[in-house]
Design a protein around this motif. Structure first.
Motif, PDB file in Angstrom:
ATOM      1  N   SER A 137       0.825  -1.207   0.000  1.00 36.99           N
ATOM      2  CA  SER A 137       0.000   0.000   0.000  1.00 36.99           C
ATOM      3  C   SER A 137       0.857   1.254   0.000  1.00 36.99           C
ATOM      4  O   SER A 137       0.551   2.232  -0.705  1.00 36.99           O
ATOM      5  CB  SER A 137      -0.929   0.008   1.214  1.00 36.99           C
ATOM      6  OG  SER A 137      -1.779  -1.121   1.221  1.00 36.99           O
ATOM      7  N   LEU A 138       1.939   1.237   0.778  1.00 38.71           N
ATOM      8  CA  LEU A 138       2.818   2.395   0.824  1.00 38.71           C
ATOM      9  C   LEU A 138       3.465   2.640  -0.540  1.00 38.71           C
ATOM     10  O   LEU A 138       3.587   3.787  -0.980  1.00 38.71           O
ATOM     11  CB  LEU A 138       3.892   2.202   1.898  1.00 38.71           C
ATOM     12  CG  LEU A 138       4.867   3.381   2.069  1.00 38.71           C
ATOM     13  CD1 LEU A 138       4.116   4.627   2.529  1.00 38.71           C
ATOM     14  CD2 LEU A 138       5.974   3.030   3.056  1.00 38.71           C
ATOM     15  N   GLN A 139       3.889   1.579  -1.223  1.00 37.20           N
ATOM     16  CA  GLN A 139       4.462   1.742  -2.563  1.00 37.20           C
ATOM     17  C   GLN A 139       3.479   2.463  -3.489  1.00 37.20           C
ATOM     18  O   GLN A 139       3.848   3.406  -4.207  1.00 37.20           O
ATOM     19  CB  GLN A 139       4.808   0.376  -3.163  1.00 37.20           C
ATOM     20  CG  GLN A 139       5.968  -0.351  -2.529  1.00 37.20           C
ATOM     21  CD  GLN A 139       6.142  -1.732  -3.163  1.00 37.20           C
ATOM     22  OE1 GLN A 139       5.711  -1.977  -4.287  1.00 37.20           O
ATOM     23  NE2 GLN A 139       6.773  -2.633  -2.428  1.00 37.20           N
ATOM     24  N   ALA A 140       2.235   2.003  -3.484  1.00 33.84           N
ATOM     25  CA  ALA A 140       1.233   2.616  -4.358  1.00 33.84           C
ATOM     26  C   ALA A 140       0.931   4.047  -3.932  1.00 33.84           C
ATOM     27  O   ALA A 140       0.726   4.929  -4.777  1.00 33.84           O
ATOM     28  CB  ALA A 140      -0.046   1.774  -4.347  1.00 33.84           C
ATOM     29  N   LEU A 141       0.916   4.306  -2.623  1.00 31.09           N
ATOM     30  CA  LEU A 141       0.688   5.661  -2.118  1.00 31.09           C
ATOM     31  C   LEU A 141       1.806   6.614  -2.540  1.00 31.09           C
ATOM     32  O   LEU A 141       1.554   7.734  -3.000  1.00 31.09           O
ATOM     33  CB  LEU A 141       0.587   5.647  -0.590  1.00 31.09           C
ATOM     34  CG  LEU A 141      -0.755   5.323   0.044  1.00 31.09           C
ATOM     35  CD1 LEU A 141      -0.593   5.168   1.542  1.00 31.09           C
ATOM     36  CD2 LEU A 141      -1.773   6.404  -0.281  1.00 31.09           C
ATOM     37  N   VAL A 142       3.043   6.161  -2.378  1.00 34.76           N
ATOM     38  CA  VAL A 142       4.192   7.000  -2.744  1.00 34.76           C
ATOM     39  C   VAL A 142       4.143   7.325  -4.233  1.00 34.76           C
ATOM     40  O   VAL A 142       4.341   8.475  -4.645  1.00 34.76           O
ATOM     41  CB  VAL A 142       5.515   6.290  -2.367  1.00 34.76           C
ATOM     42  CG1 VAL A 142       6.702   7.005  -3.007  1.00 34.76           C
ATOM     43  CG2 VAL A 142       5.676   6.257  -0.852  1.00 34.76           C
ATOM     44  N   ASP A 143       3.857   6.315  -5.051  1.00 41.41           N
ATOM     45  CA  ASP A 143       3.754   6.565  -6.490  1.00 41.41           C
ATOM     46  C   ASP A 143       2.632   7.555  -6.814  1.00 41.41           C
ATOM     47  O   ASP A 143       2.773   8.415  -7.695  1.00 41.41           O
ATOM     48  CB  ASP A 143       3.497   5.257  -7.237  1.00 41.41           C
ATOM     49  CG  ASP A 143       4.784   4.541  -7.624  1.00 41.41           C
ATOM     50  OD1 ASP A 143       5.862   4.959  -7.161  1.00 41.41           O
ATOM     51  OD2 ASP A 143       4.701   3.560  -8.395  1.00 41.41           O
TER      52      ASP A 143
END
Length: 524
Positions: free
Chosen positions: A503-509
């Motif tokens: 989820s954090l990866q997608a949020l950062v992107d």
């Protein structure tokens, strides 16, 4: 003059579909859009069946329809009741619509076992009701319910029912495949049979129970019908009605027959989406013509051909019905996919761009790990950008922590995020309804003082998919996030065994793309 009349029954027959419900205000808004689009008839509902439809027709009296005629729907008079004493017929007249549509029985099975009356009384019910409505100045559409099943059972009696409607003065006799189980050759033969003995306009009303709703309607039109009934997006009872969002462009672009104004078809996809939004139903991406996947290309061979000649894998220019071409990126992609998709995203690259091979290799490696870029244009654009320009990201998440705490009867998620922005560091804490919501709030709070434009950015959707379920709790998880800044929308993706990390990866992107998306078109 139109070659084919379009009769839209989305607000009546369409609303009988599972999960479909319109408020009175919804129905008025849909009717206004249908009128602007240019259909000939809008069936508003059955004023004798429920208070909502009664209110709709009362409020519709204050509306002016420029192109379409509003129709109230009902049935023939009851058996053994004079038509001028039938309450349901009275309500049809009080709806004050220029058009009244009534249905009657064609199939002797229904006459004898459902109505439990005589064949002669059924004929009288049809003729009496049509004549009474005509005497009050109405344009009358007669829907011959179970026309095809009835004709297969007893051809002479079925035809007698249609003649009864015509004797009464019906302006249109519509043959209804109410059970939706007929085949195109049966539809065509019976439509020709009806046309050989009736003198007026013949209509067709089909259902999609065996997947032939549109095909059956076209078969009837080819056999002489000039009036077609259906619903937008195929809404309707059971598996739905004949889909007008397919029929109308087929008539215009394939059959070369006029129905709605030609210019209206350029807004067909928009109309389709409007209906789904109004009904609060997720759009079907695989709908012909208007679906998001209708002009999507994934296989490398296909994309290579489309790049050279659009008609090689597209039967029509998608812009003609307001749709757009999409090139999908996956482990099936070739160089042409990357070039066309990159250009769609705003990058000025060609098949000669030296970094093209690296982009393709990275994408295929990530797809093998479980990433999926078909719905993640934001993450794909960032990948391309990182290959093209060797600059660091606008921020880096140095550390994060997510925890749960109890406050009385309520559980609250708390996220702590440490973010590096250039030489500066921001350390923030935020609460949320769940771990992703808390992470989003903390990350946004850390970044907004450096990038005020992120105030406008909001998450609009969050999806989770377990990739390899056989691994149990150790399975890799794919998270897809949709984000909007009010002007545009984009998707991003993250993959990890830990759902929070994914989820954090997608949020950062999602936030990084919000910061750089307006600059990608400048890249060479």
């Amino acid at each position: 003059m139109a070659d084919i009349e379009i009769y839209d029954t989305t607000l009546r027959d369409g609303s009988q579909g599972e999960g479909v419900a319109f408020s009175v205000s919804d129905k008025l808004r849909v009717a206004e859009r249908l009128d602007a689009f240019g259909v000939h008839y809008i069936e508003g509902g059955w004023p004798g069946s429920n208070p909502r439809d009664i209110e709709f027709f009362e409020r519709a009296k204050q509306k002016t329809f420029r192109r379409a005629r509003l129709a109230a729907f009902g049935s023939t008079r009851r058996k053994d009741v004079r038509v001028d004493q039938d309450e349901q017929v009275r309500l049809l007249l009080e709806a004050a619509t220029p058009v009244v549509t009534i249905y009657g029985k064609t199939w002797l099975l229904h006459v004898l076992q459902v109505l439990q009356t005589t064949p002669d009384e059924n004929l009288a019910m049809i003729e009496d009701t049509v004549r009474h409505l005509k005497a009050h100045g109405k344009f009358v559409v007669y829907d011959a319910e179970h026309a095809f099943d009835g004709c297969k059972d007893d051809r002479e009696y079925a035809f007698a029912t249609w003649q009864a409607a015509e004797r009464g003065g019906a302006d249109v006799v519509t043959l209804c495949d109410t059970n939706g189980g007929s085949l195109p050759h049966e539809i065509a033969e019976i439509t020709r049979y009806a046309g050989g003995g009736l003198g007026g306009r013949i209509g067709i009303h089909t259902h999609d129970d065996i997947g032939l709703g549109v095909a059956n309607a076209l078969a009837a039109l080819d056999a002489g019908a000039t009036h077609v009934q259906g619903t937008l997006n195929g809404y309707g009872e059971r598996t739905g009605n004949c889909n007008l969002t397919s029929v109308m462009p087929i008539l215009e672009f394939k059959c070369r027959k006029r129905s709605v104004p030609a210019g209206s078809l350029a807004t067909l996809k928009e109309l389709s989406q409007f209906l789904d939004e109004t009904a609060n139903i997720r759009p079907n991406p695989r709908l012909p013509w208007v679906g998001a996947a209708a002009f999507s290309h994934k296989g490398g061979t296909h994309v290579n051909a489309v790049q050279k000649a659009l008609t090689s894998y597209e039967h029509i220019d998608p812009a003609l019905i307001g749709n757009t071409r999409h090139v999908l990126i996956s482990d099936l992609a070739g160089r042409s996919n990357i070039v066309m998709k990159a250009r769609e995203l705003g990058f000025d690259i060609t098949s000669q761009t030296p970094e093209l091979r690296e982009m393709l290799d990275r994408i295929k490696a990530l797809e093998h790990q479980g990433y999926e870029f078909e719905s993640a244009d934001g993450s794909l654009a960032l990948l391309i950008r990182r290959v093209l320009i060797q600059t660091g990201p606008p921020f880096v998440v140095d550390a994060y922590h997510v925890s749960m705490r109890r406050e009385g009867e309520t559980s609250v998620c708390e996220a702590t995020v440490k973010v590096d922005v250039g030489e500066e560091c921001a350390h923030t804490v935020a609460d949320g309804d769940g771990p992703v919501n808390a992470l989003d709030a903390a990350l946004r709070a850390a970044l907004v003082k450096f990038y005020p434009q992120l105030e406008r950015v909001r998450l609009t959707d969050y999806k989770v998919r377990i990739i390899d379920s056989t691994s149990g709790t150790a399975a890799r998880t794919r998270v897809l996030i949709e984000t909007s800044d009010g002007a545009s929308e984009w998707g991003t993706v993250g993959v990890n065994e830990n759902i929070i990390e994914a989820s954090l990866q997608a949020l950062v992107d999602s936030l990084e793309y919000a910061l750089v998306k307006d600059r990608v078109a400048c890249l060479q």
